[in-house]
Scaffold this motif. Structure first.
Motif, mmCIF file in Angstrom:
data_model
loop_
_atom_site.group_PDB
_atom_site.id
_atom_site.type_symbol
_atom_site.label_atom_id
_atom_site.label_comp_id
_atom_site.label_asym_id
_atom_site.label_seq_id
_atom_site.Cartn_x
_atom_site.Cartn_y
_atom_site.Cartn_z
ATOM 1 N N THR A 1 -61.636 -18.306 39.678
ATOM 2 C CA THR A 1 -59.716 -17.589 40.310
ATOM 3 C C THR A 1 -59.950 -17.785 41.370
ATOM 4 N N VAL A 2 -59.354 -17.176 41.921
ATOM 5 C CA VAL A 2 -59.295 -16.706 43.248
ATOM 6 C C VAL A 2 -58.348 -15.360 42.952
ATOM 7 N N TYR A 3 -58.598 -14.400 43.880
ATOM 8 C CA TYR A 3 -57.782 -13.625 43.980
ATOM 9 C C TYR A 3 -56.820 -13.266 45.529
ATOM 10 N N MET A 4 -55.549 -12.908 45.054
ATOM 11 C CA MET A 4 -55.002 -12.647 46.616
ATOM 12 C C MET A 4 -53.973 -11.536 46.277
ATOM 13 N N ARG A 5 -53.478 -10.417 47.305
ATOM 14 C CA ARG A 5 -52.937 -9.746 47.365
ATOM 15 C C ARG A 5 -51.804 -9.153 48.860
ATOM 16 N N ARG A 6 -51.066 -8.845 48.202
ATOM 17 C CA ARG A 6 -49.737 -8.273 49.354
ATOM 18 C C ARG A 6 -49.795 -6.917 48.951
ATOM 19 N N VAL A 7 -49.689 -6.331 50.366
ATOM 20 C CA VAL A 7 -49.131 -5.402 50.248
ATOM 21 C C VAL A 7 -48.008 -5.785 49.805
ATOM 22 N N LEU A 8 -46.567 -4.470 49.552
ATOM 23 C CA LEU A 8 -44.966 -3.865 49.479
ATOM 24 C C LEU A 8 -44.866 -3.059 50.351
ATOM 25 N N LYS A 9 -43.416 -3.327 50.719
ATOM 26 C CA LYS A 9 -42.726 -1.942 51.118
ATOM 27 C C LYS A 9 -41.751 -2.014 50.334
ATOM 28 N N PRO A 10 -42.581 -1.288 49.366
ATOM 29 C CA PRO A 10 -40.736 -0.599 48.640
ATOM 30 C C PRO A 10 -39.715 -0.291 49.650
ATOM 31 N N THR A 11 -38.607 -0.260 49.168
ATOM 32 C CA THR A 11 -37.299 0.414 49.879
ATOM 33 C C THR A 11 -36.881 1.190 48.293
ATOM 34 N N GLY A 12 -37.066 0.733 47.424
ATOM 35 C CA GLY A 12 -36.300 1.674 46.596
ATOM 36 C C GLY A 12 -37.154 2.611 45.660
ATOM 37 N N ARG A 13 -36.611 3.562 44.326
ATOM 38 C CA ARG A 13 -38.259 4.159 44.032
ATOM 39 C C ARG A 13 -38.554 3.647 42.634
ATOM 40 N N ARG A 14 -39.547 3.706 41.870
ATOM 41 C CA ARG A 14 -39.548 3.281 40.811
ATOM 42 C C ARG A 14 -39.336 4.488 39.422
ATOM 43 N N ARG A 15 -38.387 3.804 38.953
ATOM 44 C CA ARG A 15 -38.435 4.435 37.452
ATOM 45 C C ARG A 15 -38.156 4.012 36.029
ATOM 46 N N GLY A 16 -38.182 4.065 35.260
ATOM 47 C CA GLY A 16 -38.223 4.107 33.925
ATOM 48 C C GLY A 16 -39.561 3.895 33.619
ATOM 49 N N SER A 17 -40.165 3.640 32.633
ATOM 50 C CA SER A 17 -41.363 3.650 31.644
ATOM 51 C C SER A 17 -42.593 3.167 31.869
#
Length: 205
Positions: free
Chosen positions: A183-199
């Motif tokens: 397996t090849v693992y790849m990643r990307r850093v996101l640039k959140p524009t909102g706020r994580r809510r919920g469970s």
């Protein structure tokens, strides 16, 4: 110009005929609906049966996809489909919890598959970009892709195009169709524009 009965209209030579209008490849990307799940299942099962892109060996069921749909809906994670003007599901993309621990609540793993005939037309990039945008809008910070190292070169190129970088490899961790697979693992850093809510991802312990 008038023609008498029985006259044949002159046919222009091929090089003088107007070129036919090119067929436009069009689609709409939207949130999945319960009625889409059988089509999503068929797209995924095509890869289960015919490729090592997924390491699943058993074809998935409708109850499996209903459960996944319910889980992602509860966690407020995006599950998208690309649909043709005629309503055909051409591909899908979803974000699911990474590793199942509460501490990973800002990280997701992506999954993207296109139906037969839908590849090579930019649909994969559009779906993955829509998934990234949706994840950023709900405050997620990291997206991970786990890709088979055999026959998945197109998936690696797609993720690289959308800003993913290789984070590591694991060799011979899978076995399918009589061959060892890594397996090849790849990643990307996101640039959140909102706020994580919920469970949180996973149950409390």
């Amino acid at each position: 110009m008038q023609f008498e009965p029985g006259d044949r209209r002159r046919v222009l030579p091929r090089h003088l005929r107007p070129a036919p209008a090119p067929e436009v490849f069009s689609y709409t990307i939207r949130a999945v609906r319960p009625a889409d799940l059988p089509h999503v299942r068929e797209i995924y099962n095509h890869f289960v049966s015919n490729s090592a892109v997924t390491l699943d060996e058993r074809r998935s069921s409708i109850p499996y996809w209903r459960d996944k749909y319910a889980l992602l809906t509860r966690l407020q994670l995006p599950f998208l489909v690309a649909v043709s003007p005629g309503g055909e599901v051409m591909g899908y993309a979803l974000a699911q919890p990474w590793a199942g621990k509460n501490a990973y609540k800002y990280t997701v793993e992506d999954s993207i598959y296109l139906g037969p005939g839908a590849g090579g037309k930019g649909l994969g990039a559009a779906l993955l970009q829509a998934l990234i945008d949706a994840c950023e809008q709900i405050g997620l910070r990291e997206m991970v892709a786990v890709i088979s190292d055999h026959g998945a070169e197109a998936s690696i190129r797609l993720h690289e195009k959308l800003g993913f970088v290789e984070a590591g490899r694991m060799g011979r961790v899978g076995y399918k169709f009589g061959r060892d697979l890594g397996t090849v693992y790849m990643r990307r850093v996101l640039k959140p524009t909102g706020r994580r809510r919920g469970s949180l991802f996973g149950a409390r312990r």
